[in-house]
Enzyme design. Structure first.
Site, PDB file in Angstrom:
ATOM      1  N   HIS B  70       4.707 -23.272 -12.280  1.00 49.72           N
ATOM      2  CA  HIS B  70       5.523 -23.117 -11.075  1.00 49.72           C
ATOM      3  C   HIS B  70       6.875 -23.798 -11.277  1.00 49.72           C
ATOM      4  CE1 HIS B  70       6.926 -23.297  -6.936  1.00 49.72           C
ATOM      5  NE2 HIS B  70       6.920 -24.611  -6.983  1.00 49.72           N
ATOM      6  N   ASP B  99      36.725  -8.792 -17.206  1.00 49.71           N
ATOM      7  CA  ASP B  99      35.314  -8.984 -17.578  1.00 49.71           C
ATOM      8  C   ASP B  99      35.156 -10.426 -18.044  1.00 49.71           C
ATOM      9  OD1 ASP B  99      32.628  -8.745 -18.714  1.00 49.71           O
ATOM     10  OD2 ASP B  99      32.974  -6.586 -18.673  1.00 49.71           O
ATOM     11  N   TRP B 135       6.155 -29.873 -15.356  1.00 44.34           N
ATOM     12  CA  TRP B 135       7.384 -29.326 -15.934  1.00 44.34           C
ATOM     13  C   TRP B 135       8.182 -30.405 -16.643  1.00 44.34           C
ATOM     14  CZ3 TRP B 135      12.779 -29.743 -15.304  1.00 44.34           C
ATOM     15  CH2 TRP B 135      13.204 -30.668 -14.354  1.00 44.34           C
ATOM     16  N   SER B 163      19.894 -19.254 -24.434  1.00 45.64           N
ATOM     17  CA  SER B 163      20.485 -18.363 -23.441  1.00 45.64           C
ATOM     18  C   SER B 163      21.447 -19.116 -22.524  1.00 45.64           C
ATOM     19  CB  SER B 163      19.365 -17.710 -22.628  1.00 45.64           C
ATOM     20  OG  SER B 163      19.862 -17.177 -21.441  1.00 45.64           O
ATOM     21  N   SER B 164      21.009 -20.281 -22.037  1.00 42.95           N
ATOM     22  CA  SER B 164      21.852 -21.063 -21.133  1.00 42.95           C
ATOM     23  C   SER B 164      23.125 -21.534 -21.806  1.00 42.95           C
ATOM     24  CB  SER B 164      21.111 -22.306 -20.645  1.00 42.95           C
ATOM     25  OG  SER B 164      20.175 -21.964 -19.699  1.00 42.95           O
ATOM     26  N   HIS B 247      18.317 -35.141 -15.478  1.00 42.99           N
ATOM     27  CA  HIS B 247      19.100 -35.434 -14.291  1.00 42.99           C
ATOM     28  C   HIS B 247      20.334 -34.561 -14.166  1.00 42.99           C
ATOM     29  CE1 HIS B 247      19.449 -37.126 -10.481  1.00 42.99           C
ATOM     30  NE2 HIS B 247      20.746 -37.115 -10.681  1.00 42.99           N
ATOM     31  N   GLU B 249      20.528 -31.718 -15.249  1.00 41.93           N
ATOM     32  CA  GLU B 249      19.925 -30.424 -14.916  1.00 41.93           C
ATOM     33  C   GLU B 249      19.836 -30.212 -13.397  1.00 41.93           C
ATOM     34  OE1 GLU B 249      18.953 -27.760 -16.421  1.00 41.93           O
ATOM     35  OE2 GLU B 249      17.705 -26.830 -14.874  1.00 41.93           O
ATOM     36  N   TYR B 251      21.838 -31.311 -11.199  1.00 38.32           N
ATOM     37  CA  TYR B 251      23.162 -30.951 -10.691  1.00 38.32           C
ATOM     38  C   TYR B 251      23.603 -29.602 -11.202  1.00 38.32           C
ATOM     39  CZ  TYR B 251      23.009 -35.598  -8.921  1.00 38.32           C
ATOM     40  OH  TYR B 251      22.615 -36.715  -8.237  1.00 38.32           O
ATOM     41  N   SER B 262      30.726 -23.366  -0.189  1.00 36.61           N
ATOM     42  CA  SER B 262      32.151 -23.639   0.003  1.00 36.61           C
ATOM     43  C   SER B 262      32.954 -22.351   0.150  1.00 36.61           C
ATOM     44  CB  SER B 262      32.712 -24.449  -1.172  1.00 36.61           C
ATOM     45  OG  SER B 262      32.022 -25.666  -1.283  1.00 36.61           O
ATOM     46  N   HIS B 296      16.648 -43.471 -13.217  1.00 35.90           N
ATOM     47  CA  HIS B 296      16.076 -43.662 -11.872  1.00 35.90           C
ATOM     48  C   HIS B 296      14.821 -42.817 -11.684  1.00 35.90           C
ATOM     49  CE1 HIS B 296      18.965 -40.351 -10.267  1.00 35.90           C
ATOM     50  NE2 HIS B 296      17.802 -39.820 -10.507  1.00 35.90           N
ATOM     51  N   HIS B 297      14.550 -41.919 -12.642  1.00 40.43           N
ATOM     52  CA  HIS B 297      13.276 -41.197 -12.603  1.00 40.43           C
ATOM     53  C   HIS B 297      12.158 -42.036 -13.211  1.00 40.43           C
ATOM     54  CE1 HIS B 297      15.109 -37.311 -11.468  1.00 40.43           C
ATOM     55  NE2 HIS B 297      16.142 -37.768 -12.140  1.00 40.43           N
ATOM     56  N   THR B 322      28.791 -37.075  -2.804  1.00 43.52           N
ATOM     57  CA  THR B 322      27.966 -36.094  -2.101  1.00 43.52           C
ATOM     58  C   THR B 322      28.275 -36.147  -0.607  1.00 43.52           C
ATOM     59  OG1 THR B 322      26.289 -36.582  -3.739  1.00 43.52           O
ATOM     60  CG2 THR B 322      25.627 -35.187  -1.917  1.00 43.52           C
ATOM     61  N   LYS B 325      31.402 -34.283   0.185  1.00 41.42           N
ATOM     62  CA  LYS B 325      31.201 -32.836   0.274  1.00 41.42           C
ATOM     63  C   LYS B 325      30.643 -32.440   1.634  1.00 41.42           C
ATOM     64  CE  LYS B 325      30.945 -31.191  -4.329  1.00 41.42           C
ATOM     65  NZ  LYS B 325      31.809 -30.069  -4.031  1.00 41.42           N
ATOM     66  N   ARG B 444       1.410 -37.065  -6.245  1.00 44.81           N
ATOM     67  CA  ARG B 444       1.702 -35.654  -6.501  1.00 44.81           C
ATOM     68  C   ARG B 444       0.809 -35.161  -7.629  1.00 44.81           C
ATOM     69  NH1 ARG B 444       7.440 -35.785  -9.824  1.00 44.81           N
ATOM     70  NH2 ARG B 444       7.109 -33.540  -9.889  1.00 44.81           N
TER      71      ARG B 444
END
Lengths: 376, 526
Positions: B70, B99, B135, B163-164, B247, B249, B251, B262, B296-297, B322, B325, B444
C-alpha cells in the site's frame, strides 16, 4: 439549524469529549498522563504544544471561514487587488519563530531528563526476539536471572473462537517485575531484527537494535501493572509481543527475586534427573502453547511453520529433531531455541511434540539427552 | 501554426512511441490513477482486517505485505507519477514552450514505470510472498529476514528511481531552457516554481535511495555486511540513508501540491496570489531544510542527545516557511470574490486538512513528546493528513481544474461537489480517530489490537470504505466528461484563471506554442 443551535451542539459535543478525557479507559482520546514524573512532564509538553496549535488553528481557520462566508462572489462581493505587504509578511515570519523558541525551551529540558539514565539502582537487559522479550536482571555478583516474556493470549481468542479477555494482546506469561520508587535502567538490544520497547504510562520508548545497546530509565512511584507493546515492525507477529511491567513494593520485589533464583537452581537440579512421561508432557504442553503455537498451530497443523502432526522430523531421528529445535532453521522464522529455553524445557517440548497430535512415538526425551546432544 | 504540425499517430503506436508532452502526461495520469486504485484496494484489505479485533480475513504475514505494498504503490506509483503527469501537461503550456526539452527521454521515463510496478506486484505471487517489511524497509528485517522476493523489490525500486531521475532532469532542462522570451523566473507560475525545486530534490535524493537498495542487494546476495551488526555493519546506518532520501521525498510529494493550490485558490478568489515572492522563497527554504532534518524519523534509535537536539530544532524551523505558505493562501482568499466550484472545494479541503497535518507534524518534531507518538497511529493519522488530504486532494483539484482545458468538455459540477463532500467526510471519519488511538497507545503496522481501540478502528474502517468508494464517482465523472461532457470552447474556462495555458484553444491542440507567445513585460506572474 440556527447558528445558536449549532454552537450549542458543538459545545455539548466538546463537553462529552472532555469528560472522556478524564475517564481515560475505553475510547481514550488523549495520551495518558502516565504515572512517572517523566511521563507526566512529557504529557504536559504534549498538551502545551497541542493548545498552541489549537489557538493558531482557530485564528487561521477563523480568518479563512470569515472570507468563505462573507467574501463570496454570489453575494456580489467585489474583490480587492492587493497581493503583498512586506510588514505583514515579516510579522508572520517572526512571530511563529518566537513561538517556536517558546516551545523549544521546555522541550529541551525534558529531553535532557529523558537522557539522564545515571545512578540507576537496578539494571535490566532487555533483548528483543521475534516475537518475545527476554529480560535479564544484571547482578554485580554474576548471579543474573533471566527469562522470556511471551504473549499469553490464547490463539482461540485471536481467532475468535473464544471471547476476548479485557487484557487481550496485552498480557504475558512472565512480566518484568520492578520495585517502586527505585531508579531502574533498561539496557535494550535485539537478537534478530529491530524492535522497540514501549511503556506508554511510564513515558519510555526506545528501539532495541541488534549490535547496539540503548538506554532508558524509569522510577515508578505507584504499584500496579503497566502494559505496552513492541512499536517497531519486526515481522509477521509484530502485533503479538506485548510488554508488561509489574511495579511492586521493595519487599515483594526481594521475595520475587529470591524465588526466581531458587527456581533457576531447581531447573539446574532437574536437568540431571530423569522425568516421567507425564511430567514431560504437561511441561511440554505449556511450553508448546507459549513458544510454538503461533507458527505451528494449536493442533500441530502448521501455519507460518511446518506441521508438527505427522512431521517426518518429529516422527524420525531424535538427533535431527533436537537439531532443528535447538539450532533453528536459517532463513526461516524457525529460531534457535537452544539459547532461549532450558535443557529441561527442550526435553519437555520435544517429548510433547513426539507424543501429541497423533504422533504417538512413545519416545521420552530426558534433559540429559539434550545435554549430551549439545555436547556433541 | 506552421505547416509541419501534425496530429498524433494512429492506434497503439501513438502511445508507445509518442514524444508529445500531452500524450505522455495523459499516460502518467491514467497510470497513476490505476495505481491509486490498486494501492487503495490494499488499503481496503487492511481496514477490513482492522474492522474488529481478532484475526478475521488475512494472516499477520499477509497483512504486513499489504501495508508494505500500500505504501510503496501509493508513494511511488500513485502520487509521484500523478504530479509528473501534471508537470508534463502543464509546464510547457505554462511557460510558453512547445514541448518538454527532452521528449524521447520523456517517453522512456514513463515506459519504465509499468514494468517496474509489474515486477513489484508480481512479488505477491512468489514463494514467501511480497515484501512485508513496511515501505520504509528497515534492515535487517528487509535483508537477512526478508522473503526472496526482496530482490525483485530492489530492482523495482531501481526502475522507479531511474524513471524519476530522468523525469526531473527533463523538467529542470525544460524550465531552464524553454521559457518563452520574457518569461523570467519570477514570472513563472508557482506550479512551475514548486516543480523546479522538487525536480532538484529528486535528482539529489533518488540516487541515495538507489544506493540504499544496492547495499541491501549486496548484503543479501554478495556477503557484505553494510547493515548487519554481526558482520561489523550497522542497522542504524540504513535508517540514516533511507531517511536522507525519505524526508526530502515527503516534500517531493507535497511541493507540487502547493503549486497546484497556488494556481487554483487565486483563480476562484478572483484575486492575485498573495506574497508570490515569499511563496517562492518559502518553497526554497522548505527544500533546503528537508535535507537537514531526516533523523527526526529516528528519535528513538538512541542518537546522542546533541544530535537529537539539532534535529529537533531544525525540524521545528520548517513550521516557519510552511506557516508563511498557509498565511499567504488564506490572505489570497481574504477580500476575494470567492466561488466554490469543485477545484476550489478540494483546494480549501487541502488547506484545512493539510494545516491540521502540519500541526501534528509540529507536535511530532518535539523529540520528548515524539517518544510517545513515534510508530503509533498518531503518526499514521499525521502523514495521511498531509499525503491524502494534502497531495491527493490537490491532485484531484488539479484534475477538475484543468480537465476542461485538456478535453474541451465540462465535467458534471454537481457530481464533482458530491465527490468532494463524500471524500472530505469519509477521509475525516477514517483518519481523525487515528489520532485518538495513536495517543491512547496503539502501535502502527499491527494486524490486531487491544480491545480499547475497537470502536475507533471500526469508525476508521467505515470512513476508509466511504473515501474509497467516492473515488469510483471520480472515475465515473472523468470518463463521462471525456465521452459525453458538455463542450466548452472558451479559451479561458474559469473567469478568474490566469496564465498562458488559458490563452490556447480549448481543448488544447496537440501542439501548442510552436511560436513562442508574447509575454507582457508589465504583467506580473500568473
Amino acid at each position: 439549524m440556527s447558528f445558536k443551535k449549532i454552537v450549542q451542539a458543538v459545545a455539548s459535543a466538546t463537553l462529552a469529549l472532555a469528560s472522556n478525557f478524564t475517564a481515560a479507559q475505553e475510547n481514550q482520546l488523549n495520551m495518558a498522563r502516565g504515572v512517572t514524573e517523566l511521563g507526566s512532564e512529557i504529557y504536559d509538553l504534549h498538551m502545551l504544544i497541542l493548545w498552541i496549535c489549537v489557538v493558531i488553528g482557530l485564528v487561521v481557520f477563523g480568518v479563512m471561514f470569515y472570507s468563505i462566508i462573507f467574501h463570496r462572489k454570489s453575494k456580489g462581493y467585489k474583490p480587492a487587488n492587493f497581493h503583498e505587504s512586506t510588514k505583514v509578511e515579516i510579522a508572520w515570519t517572526v512571530v511563529p519563530f518566537l513561538i517556536l523558541i517558546g516551545m523549544a525551551v521546555p522541550a529541551t529540558s525534558t529531553l535532557l531528563e529523558v537522557y539522564n539514565s545515571d545512578d540507576a539502582e537496578i539494571d535490566i537487559l532487555v533483548t528483543g526476539y521475534q516475537w518475545k522479550w527476554k529480560y535479564e536482571y544484571l547482578d554485580e555478583d554474576g548471579e543474573n536471572i533471566s527469562f522470556f516474556s511471551n504473549l499469553s493470549t490464547p490463539q482461540s481468542e485471536i481467532y475468535n473462537t473464544q471471547e476476548k479477555n479485557p487484557n487481550y494482546l496485552l498480557e504475558v506469561d512472565e512480566p518484568v517485575v520492578i520495585p517502586v520508587n527505585t531508579k531502574v535502567r533498561f539496557l535494550l538490544t535485539a537478537n534478530d531484527v529491530i524492535h522497540s520497547w514501549w511503556m506508554p504510562e511510564l513515558g519510555v520508548k526506545k528501539d532495541a537494535i541488534p549490535g547496539f545497546i540503548n538506554e532508558a530509565w524509569t522510577i515508578v512511584p505507584q504499584e500496579g501493572v503497566y502494559r505496552g507493546q513492541c512499536t517497531e515492525l519486526c515481522g509477521a507477529y509484530h502485533g503479538f509481543m506485548p510488554v508488561v511491567v509489574h511495579a511492586v513494593s521493595q519487599a515483594e520485589y526481594d521475595e520475587w527475586l529470591s524465588a526466581k533464583r531458587a527456581d533457576a537452581e531447581a531447573q539446574v537440579a532437574m536437568a540431571s534427573m530423569d522425568l516421567s512421561l507425564d511430567d514431560l508432557m504437561s511441561k511440554g504442553e505449556s511450553i508448546y502453547s507459549g513458544q510454538c503455537v503461533a507458527c505451528h498451530g494449536a493442533n500441530g497443523e502448521g501455519g507460518v511453520g511446518k506441521p508438527i502432526a505427522g512431521s517426518a522430523i518429529v516422527l524420525g531421528d531424535l538427533t535431527k529433531h533436537l537439531g532443528v529445535t535447538t539450532k533453528g532453521v536459517p532463513g526461516t522464522a524457525m529460531q534457535a531455541f537452544g539459547s532461549q529455553l532450558s535443557d529441561v524445557d527442550i526435553a519437555a517440548v520435544v517429548t510433547y511434540q513426539r507424543n501429541a497430535f497423533g504422533n504417538n512415538t512413545g519416545d521420552i526425551v530426558q534433559p540429559s539427552d539434550v545435554v549430551s546432544y549439545k555436547n556433541g | 501554426m506552421g505547416d509541419h504540425s501534425h496530429g498524433p499517430a494512429k492506434g497503439l503506436s501513438r502511445w508507445l512511441f509518442t514524444t508529445n508532452h500531452k500524450d505522455i502526461g495523459t499516460m502518467y495520469l491514467w497510470f497513476s490513477f490505476a495505481m491509486f486504485i490498486l494501492g487503495g484496494a490494499f488499503a481496503m484489505i487492511i481496514r477490513a482486517e482492522l474492522f474488529q479485533p481478532g484475526m478475521q480475513l488475512v494472516e499477520p504475514g499477509f497483512f504486513n505485505q499489504m501495508t508494505t505494498l500500500h505504501g510503496l504503490v501509493m508513494v511511488f506509483g500513485a502520487i509521484m507519477p500523478s504530479f509528473v503527469g501534471l508537470a508534463n501537461w502543464m509546464i510547457p503550456m505554462m511557460i510558453g514552450a512547445p514541448d518538454m526539452a527532452l521528449p524521447r527521454m520523456n517517453n522512456w521515463s514513463f515506459w519504465i514505470l509499468p514494468p517496474g510496478f509489474l515486477m513489484l506486484a508480481s512479488t505477491l505471487f512468489m514463494e514467501g510472498g511480497a515484501p512485508a517489511f513496511g515501505w520504509t524497509f528497515y534492515a535487517p528485517l528487509s535483508t537477512t529476514y526478508a522473503a526472496p522476493s526482496v530482490t525483485f523489490f530492489i530492482f523495482a525500486i531501481h526502475a522507479l528511481g531511474i524513471s524519476s531521475i530522468m523525469g526531473s532532469i527533463n523538467i529542470i532542462a525544460t524550465v531552464m531552457n524553454m521559457r518563452a522570451p520574457g518569461m523570467t523566473y519570477m514570472k513563472m507560475p508557482l506550479f512551475v516554481w514548486t516543480w523546479l525545486i522538487t525536480a532538484f530534490l529528486l535528482v539529489a535524493v533518488m540516487p541515495v535511495l538507489a544506493g540504499a537498495v544496492t547495499m541491501m542487494l549486496m548484503d543479501i546476495h554478495f556477503g557484505t555486511s553494510f547493515f548487519s551488526a554481526a558482520g561489523g555493519g550497522d542497522p542504524v546506518l540504513f535508517q540514516h540513508i533511507f531517511w536522507f532520501f525519505g524526508h526530502p521525498e515527503v516534500y517531493i510529494i507535497i511541493l507540487p501540491a502547493f503549486g497546484v493550490v497556488s494556481q487554483i485558490i487565486p483563480a476562484f478568489s478572483r484575486k492575485p496570489l498573495f506574497g508570490y515572492a515569499s511563496m517562492v522563497y518559502a518553497t526554497a527554504a522548505i527544500a533546503f531544510l528537508s535535507f537537514i532534518v531526516w533523523a527526526h524519523h529516528m528519535y528513538t534509535v538512541g542518537m546522542p542527545v546533541a544530535g537529537e537536539l539539532f534535529f529537533m530544532y531544525a525540524t521545528m524551523l520548517i513550521a516557519v516557511p510552511t506557516g508563511v505558505k498557509v498565511f499567504n493562501w488564506v490572505t489570497t482568499m481574504w477580500q476575494g470574490a470567492l466561488s466554490f466550484e469543485t477545484p476550489m472545494l478540494f483546494s480549501i479541503g487541502f488547506l484545512v486538512l493539510f494545516t491540521i497535518g502540519g500541526f501534528t507534524g509540529l507536535m511530532l518534531s518535539i523529540a520528548p513528546a515524539d517518544f510517545q507518538y513515534h510508530d503509533t497511529y498518531f503518526v499514521v493519522a499525521h502523514f495521511h493528513y498531509v499525503m491524502v488530504a494534502g497531495a491527493v486532494f490537490s491532485m484531484t483539484a488539479a484534475v477538475y481544474y484543468w480537465l476542461p482545458k485538456w478535453t474541451g468538455k465540462m465535467y458534471n459540477e454537481s457530481m464533482g461537489k458530491i465527490h468532494f463532500w463524500i471524500s472530505f467526510v469519509g477521509f475525516n471519519i477514517a483518519f481523525f480517530p487515528q489520532h485518538f488511538v495513536g495517543l491512547a497507545g496503539m502501535p502502527r503496522r499491527i494486524p490486531d489490537y487491544a480491545l480499547q481501540f475497537a470502536d475507533f478502528n471500526m469508525m476508521s474502517s467505515i470512513g476508509a470504505f466511504i473515501y474509497g468508494a467516492s473515488q469510483i464517482l471520480f472515475l465515473y465523472n472523468v470518463v463521462a466528461t471525456i465521452v459525453g461532457g458538455k463542450t466548452v470552447s472558451d479559451e479561458k474556462v474559469w473567469d478568474g484563471a490566469e496564465g498562458l495555458e488559458w490563452t490556447v484553444a480549448t481543448p488544447a491542440p496537440y501542439h501548442t506554442f510552436e511560436v513562442p507567445p508574447k509575454i507582457d513585460p508589465a504583467h506580473a506572474h500568473s
